[in-house]
Design a protein around this motif. Sequence first.
Motif, PDB file in Angstrom:
ATOM      1  N   TYR A  49       0.818  -1.034  -0.095  1.00 33.97           N
ATOM      2  CA  TYR A  49      -0.154   0.027   0.081  1.00 33.97           C
ATOM      3  C   TYR A  49       0.952   1.254  -0.057  1.00 33.97           C
ATOM      4  O   TYR A  49       0.730   2.234  -0.928  1.00 33.97           O
ATOM      5  N   THR A  50       1.913   1.146   0.947  1.00 32.14           N
ATOM      6  CA  THR A  50       2.671   2.556   0.957  1.00 32.14           C
ATOM      7  C   THR A  50       3.367   2.957  -0.434  1.00 32.14           C
ATOM      8  O   THR A  50       3.538   3.992  -0.690  1.00 32.14           O
TER       9      THR A  50
ATOM     10  N   GLY B  44     -11.425  -1.979  -0.138  1.00 33.85           N
ATOM     11  CA  GLY B  44     -11.405  -2.696   1.230  1.00 33.85           C
ATOM     12  C   GLY B  44     -12.736  -2.740   1.407  1.00 33.85           C
ATOM     13  O   GLY B  44     -13.157  -4.134   2.180  1.00 33.85           O
ATOM     14  N   ASP B  45     -13.660  -1.953   1.151  1.00 30.66           N
ATOM     15  CA  ASP B  45     -15.075  -2.150   1.592  1.00 30.66           C
ATOM     16  C   ASP B  45     -15.518  -3.530   0.610  1.00 30.66           C
ATOM     17  O   ASP B  45     -16.476  -4.295   1.327  1.00 30.66           O
TER      18      ASP B  45
ATOM     19  N   CYS C 162      -5.113  -9.332   2.192  1.00 30.32           N
ATOM     20  CA  CYS C 162      -4.039  -9.185   3.238  1.00 30.32           C
ATOM     21  C   CYS C 162      -3.456  -8.037   3.482  1.00 30.32           C
ATOM     22  O   CYS C 162      -3.162  -7.650   4.520  1.00 30.32           O
ATOM     23  N   VAL C 163      -3.003  -7.433   2.138  1.00 32.40           N
ATOM     24  CA  VAL C 163      -2.106  -6.388   2.180  1.00 32.40           C
ATOM     25  C   VAL C 163      -2.995  -4.845   2.878  1.00 32.40           C
ATOM     26  O   VAL C 163      -2.501  -4.218   3.731  1.00 32.40           O
TER      27      VAL C 163
ATOM     28  N   GLY D  16      -1.791  -4.523   6.603  1.00 34.07           N
ATOM     29  CA  GLY D  16      -0.614  -3.444   6.410  1.00 34.07           C
ATOM     30  C   GLY D  16      -0.645  -2.365   7.418  1.00 34.07           C
ATOM     31  O   GLY D  16      -1.743  -1.853   7.841  1.00 34.07           O
ATOM     32  N   GLY D  17       0.487  -1.904   7.957  1.00 38.87           N
ATOM     33  CA  GLY D  17       0.656  -0.973   8.772  1.00 38.87           C
ATOM     34  C   GLY D  17       0.126   0.414   8.554  1.00 38.87           C
ATOM     35  O   GLY D  17       0.022   1.220   9.484  1.00 38.87           O
ATOM     36  N   GLU D  18       0.319   0.928   7.310  1.00 42.04           N
ATOM     37  CA  GLU D  18       0.101   1.998   6.592  1.00 42.04           C
ATOM     38  C   GLU D  18      -1.477   2.396   6.054  1.00 42.04           C
ATOM     39  O   GLU D  18      -1.432   3.510   5.406  1.00 42.04           O
TER      40      GLU D  18
END
Length: 266
Positions: free
Chosen positions: A85-86, A119-120, A165-166, A170-172
Amino acid sequence: MPETGAGTGAERATTAATEEPTAPGGARGRAGAAGRTTPPAPPAPSATPDTDGGTPPPRRRQARGEARIVQLLSAAADVFRTQGYTAASTNAIAREAGVSPGTLYQFFPNKEAIAVELGDRLLHSWQETYGEAITLSHTELALDRMLDTVLDPLIAFNTENPAFCVLMHGGEVPGRITEKHDAVHDAMLTRVEALLAGYLPELPAARIRLVGIMTFQLFKAGIDLIMTHEGEEREAFAGELKTVMFRYLNPLLDEANRLSRTPDSA
């Protein structure tokens, strides 16, 4: 081009679905690329007049707009999968979709809005998947068969939608995705506990709670391993996950059977 613009999230995408932008160069037709999946589409829009007395755009234009959104989300899923993502950018997503950045911005104001909409849709599809997989009717199955019936569709969903999963871990990633994922996580854990309570009715509720949490964590750890491998290794880790689950739960089944034969076991 900077990743900013008016409007946020799925609301902007829904509004843009009624427009049909001109896409220089057209799509590259890469739907068959490895790892690419097509995000689920929402129900077809209604043709009834809206509340202010007007009528919505023709169905054909709405369908074309939704098709463009699905195209962009499919490209975004592939970019998030390969770059994370980042590191992903709207320019990369537009390039993957075979459209200009300007076309992308007619539907999504920035990368976050794309991620939230994707994501939704993935979360909605995930809810449907685990809702069908984790049902009380499976308590009638033998343990090994129940694990196959529950785990196979869950594993398949994750491997077929690597961007899930991403975005979920993911942290960001945007906070809205994290909040919705946490709510879905809690709902799924509740279903797991209900299934275990039906399968092991002799065990006390507090024990079922602990077993449910442990089972859920074993699944998450197994999925992480499965997703980092391909081909035969992926299949092997899927089999190992089922073996671990069976060896953890089978003694509990024996314990429940002993309790059922013990007077006043409650």
